[in-house]
Design a protein around this motif. Structure first.
Motif, PDB file in Angstrom:
ATOM      1  N   LEU A  80      13.382  73.051 187.425  1.00 55.12           N
ATOM      2  CA  LEU A  80      12.058  73.560 187.808  1.00 55.12           C
ATOM      3  C   LEU A  80      12.118  74.273 189.153  1.00 55.12           C
ATOM      4  CD1 LEU A  80       9.853  70.466 186.859  1.00 55.12           C
ATOM      5  CD2 LEU A  80      10.237  72.537 185.508  1.00 55.12           C
ATOM      6  N   HIS A 129       4.150  62.356 174.254  1.00 52.48           N
ATOM      7  CA  HIS A 129       4.612  63.095 175.432  1.00 52.48           C
ATOM      8  C   HIS A 129       6.100  63.437 175.389  1.00 52.48           C
ATOM      9  CE1 HIS A 129       0.752  61.780 177.081  1.00 52.48           C
ATOM     10  NE2 HIS A 129       0.909  62.701 178.001  1.00 52.48           N
ATOM     11  N   THR A 135       7.959  67.883 184.363  1.00 53.07           N
ATOM     12  CA  THR A 135       7.292  67.888 185.668  1.00 53.07           C
ATOM     13  C   THR A 135       8.118  67.064 186.646  1.00 53.07           C
ATOM     14  OG1 THR A 135       5.947  65.941 185.134  1.00 53.07           O
ATOM     15  CG2 THR A 135       4.974  68.100 184.678  1.00 53.07           C
ATOM     16  N   ASN A 137       7.502  64.752 190.421  1.00 58.21           N
ATOM     17  CA  ASN A 137       6.609  64.241 191.466  1.00 58.21           C
ATOM     18  C   ASN A 137       7.414  63.399 192.452  1.00 58.21           C
ATOM     19  OD1 ASN A 137       3.552  64.722 190.588  1.00 58.21           O
ATOM     20  ND2 ASN A 137       4.730  64.247 188.751  1.00 58.21           N
TER      21      ASN A 137
END
Length: 289
Positions: A80, A129, A135, A137
């Motif tokens: 990412l 999911h 993602t 975090n």
């Protein structure tokens, strides 16, 4: 009542860097959604830390990696474009979903050396999911709730327990805590989830008259009650949650579907996974078995 006690097994990640693997275990593949649990250390790394100890870019699907350090420092880079230094007490939560690649390197420790110690766990994602967009975090230590009780303190890394909730995203009910406790403390078992475990990182604990040592994971029966008694100053991880159903595990891939794992293998072999933009010169090849 205990369901099973799992002993740590030594596993070489490659290049001589060994971890203590607890989950998966042949007699107990998961605890709640936790499908993987590795103790990284403690290792006293001498300067300069060899690059062969670094974990080169590698892929994941169908899971979230949960990286938490007691000592030392690591640098995370992923596809990412995230580059994040991991330090003790902070949480790195990377949700792989449909597919991500990342590396873990000792850039900050390389010139000076030092002790590295921590845990990397994987949480299997619910089927809803498994193919979500990946993602990342990061939460510094002061962003994570502290549970302060008589004789013990717990940092709530993820999920909910003891009336508090972590800010980290979770996709099924779970809890994950780092507990530090003094001799004589009584740490009650979280009672809101059917599958629960305690991993003794250091010190000694007692449960129902039996004493347990560092490197052991106590997996509690669903009906288990009571508290863990701390025999001497202890660090332990409490974890568990609701089951998400059976999962297939092959290398770094977790899925409810064997076919999806075969596709991920083919994608990595063919170079179809995106790589970290700042760490893409070398990767870990697909294992032959």
């Amino acid at each position: 009542m205990l369901d099973i006690v799992i002993e740590t097994r030594s596993h070489d990640l490659g290049g001589g860097f060994e971890v203590g693997r607890v989950l998966p275990f042949r007699q107990r593949r998961m605890v709640g959604p936790f499908v993987f649990f590795d103790r990284m250390g403690p290792h006293d790394l001498h300067a300069p830390v060899p690059e062969q100890f670094d974990v080169l870019p590698h892929p994941h699907i169908g899971l979230a990696t949960v990286t938490y350090l007691f000592q030392g420092e690591m640098t995370h880079r992923d596809s990412l474009g995230v580059e994040q230094i991991i330090r003790p007490g902070a949480l790195n939560w990377m949700m792989a979903g449909s597919g991500i690649s990342h590396s873990e390197r000792f850039d900050g420790m390389r010139p000076k050396g030092g002790v590295i110690d921590g845990i990397q766990a994987w949480v299997a994602l619910p089927e809803s999911h498994e193919e979500a967009a990946p993602t990342f975090n990061h939460y510094p230590p002061d962003a994570l709730p502290i549970i302060d009780e008589a004789g013990w303190q717990g940092r709530l890394i993820a999920g909910s327990a003891y009336g508090q909730s972590s800010p980290s995203p979770v996709y099924s009910p779970l809890f994950y805590l780092h507990v530090q406790a003094g001799a004589g403390a009584q740490v009650p078992l979280p009672d809101t989830h059917p599958e629960r475990a305690a991993y003794v990182a250091s010190g000694r604990v007692e449960y129902q008259g039996q004493t347990y040592q560092p490197g052991q994971m106590l997996v509690f029966a669903p009906q288990a009650t009571g508290a863990i008694r701390v025999v001497e100053n202890t660090q332990m991880m409490l974890l568990g949650g609701e089951p998400v159903g059976p999962r297939h595990i092959w290398w770094n891939f977790v899925s409810s579907s064997k076919e999806r794992i075969e596709q991920a293998k083919a994608d990595w072999q063919a170079g179809r996974f995106q790589l970290p933009p700042h760490d893409k010169d070398k990767v870990i090849p697909l294992p032959s078995v």
